[in-house]
Motif scaffolding. Structure first.
Motif, short mmCIF file in Angstrom:
data_model
loop_
_atom_site.label_atom_id
_atom_site.label_comp_id
_atom_site.label_asym_id
_atom_site.label_seq_id
_atom_site.Cartn_x
_atom_site.Cartn_y
_atom_site.Cartn_z
N UNK A 265 45.92 38.81 38.92
CA UNK A 265 47.00 38.94 37.96
C UNK A 265 46.76 37.98 36.81
N UNK A 266 46.36 38.51 35.66
CA UNK A 266 46.00 37.63 34.55
C UNK A 266 46.89 37.86 33.33
N UNK A 267 48.19 38.03 33.61
CA UNK A 267 49.17 38.09 32.54
C UNK A 267 49.58 36.69 32.12
N UNK B 138 41.30 39.34 38.62
CA UNK B 138 41.57 40.74 38.92
C UNK B 138 42.77 41.15 38.09
N UNK B 139 42.54 41.98 37.07
CA UNK B 139 43.59 42.36 36.14
C UNK B 139 43.35 43.79 35.64
N UNK B 140 44.23 44.73 36.03
CA UNK B 140 44.03 46.13 35.62
C UNK B 140 44.34 46.42 34.16
N UNK C 61 42.70 31.22 46.05
CA UNK C 61 43.21 32.40 45.36
C UNK C 61 44.57 32.07 44.74
N UNK C 62 44.74 32.42 43.47
CA UNK C 62 46.03 32.34 42.80
C UNK C 62 46.59 33.75 42.69
N UNK C 63 47.81 33.95 43.21
CA UNK C 63 48.47 35.24 43.15
C UNK C 63 49.53 35.18 42.05
N UNK C 64 49.25 35.88 40.95
CA UNK C 64 50.12 35.84 39.77
C UNK C 64 50.51 37.27 39.37
N UNK C 65 50.92 38.04 40.34
CA UNK C 65 51.15 39.47 40.17
C UNK C 65 52.64 39.79 40.14
#
Length: 330
Positions: free
Chosen positions: A9-11, A33-35, A61-65
């Motif tokens: 999540x790279x917002x 990982x960023x769609x 792991x950083x979870x930023x989703x």
């Protein structure tokens, strides 16, 4: 020691975390990982979620989703032998958090949640003064946390219950509830009114919450709202020998105003109250992102428990949120 880090999540939050990691110089982000093409990083490999989780060179792991992914990605990353930092909310329910805690226990890895407000200098000082006993026991707290949203909010994932888990309470009010627990202790009685009187979405636009600790009688009240029509942060703590009032919060946009802490001991001579001996401190730097990263990496490197924002904190918080949502009537 420098850690190899993957960000899922790279917002906005993924970028904020990356910036803090770079600033403290204790880790390297080696993949994301960023769609969404608009949020991708030109100089980093953009992999699918599973490839980041399974990456042999990544240890954190950083979870930023969006919220609905937090639980699953956290469990998968822990099961893969990675340390995990996850943004709030930890999950949708307390039962979800219990599943996460089981994976955490089995993995032996560190897990920390992004309850960033605990790391603001003003909050840290309030915590220090409360713990010192200088002002006696906390009697009651009042928190107001609000913002204004526009009609384009309907198109965002935060307006969809199946993606967000809830509305303004789980989005923003969760931070204030977390501060109540952090600064004053646990609560076992929960009363709430949760509504969507204005925006009429799947999720609430207002939450009015009263918490009580049945042992001490301590009470905390929260109003979390997205019909404030302006951004507002206000936390008031009244103790046996004085009070602490924090208004405003430093953010990148400064939309909540200056972060100003006012503290005074009992200073009123009846019948007229005076304010002349109040100590006012304005905080101009936001060090919280760096403090938070250092706390997490210290726990990993020293192999000690995460003290601030751990999964036990998350469980207590989500138990209260469960109770609040159980009382909504729409």
């Amino acid at each position: 020691m420098r850690h190899n880090i993957g960000i899922i999540g790279y917002g906005i939050m993924g970028k904020i975390r990356h910036k803090a990691i770079d600033e403290i110089k204790r880790g390297n982000v080696i993949a994301i990982s960023e769609p969404d093409p608009a949020h991708r990083h030109e100089n980093l490999p953009n992999l699918d979620h599973e490839s980041v989780i399974a990456h042999p060179d990544i240890d954190i792991i950083f979870v930023c989703t969006p919220n609905f992914l937090n639980k699953d990605l956290t469990i998968r990353a822990l099961n893969s032998g990675k340390h995990v930092f996850c943004e709030k909310p930890p999950a949708f329910t307390a039962a979800d958090v219990k599943e996460i805690r089981e994976a955490e226990k089995n993995s032996g890895k560190k897990l920390m949640y992004g309850f960033n407000h605990r790391h603001h200098d003003s909050i840290m000082y309030m915590k220090e003064m409360i713990d010192s006993g200088t002002y006696g026991q906390v009697l009651w707290l009042r928190g107001r946390y609000g913002k204004s949203v526009t009609e384009d909010y309907f198109n965002q994932w935060r307006a969809k219950k199946d993606l967000a888990g809830g509305g303004i309470l789980i989005d923003q009010g969760i931070h204030m509830l977390d501060l109540f627990l952090y600064l004053s202790g646990d609560y076992d009685i929960v009363k709430a009114e949760v509504s969507n009187l204005y925006w009429h979405m799947d999720v609430e636009d207002n939450a009015f919450v009263i918490l009580k600790d049945s042992k001490s009688g301590r009470v905390a009240s929260l109003h979390s709202t997205m019909s404030q029509w302006r951004h507002l942060f206000s936390l008031e703590i009244f103790l046996e020998k004085g009070y602490m009032v924090l208004n405003g919060l430093i953010t990148s946009s400064m939309s909540y105003g200056e972060e100003t802490l006012s503290i005074a001991k009992n200073r009123s001579t009846a019948p007229a109250a005076t304010w002349k001996d109040e100590v006012v401190t304005k905080y101009i730097d936001n060090n919280s992102w760096r403090y938070e990263m250092n706390h997490f990496l210290d726990a990993i490197e020293s192999d000690v428990p995460v003290k601030i924002g751990n999964s036990e904190d998350a469980l207590k918080l989500m138990t209260i949120i469960d109770d609040i949502y159980a009382q909504k009537d729409f």
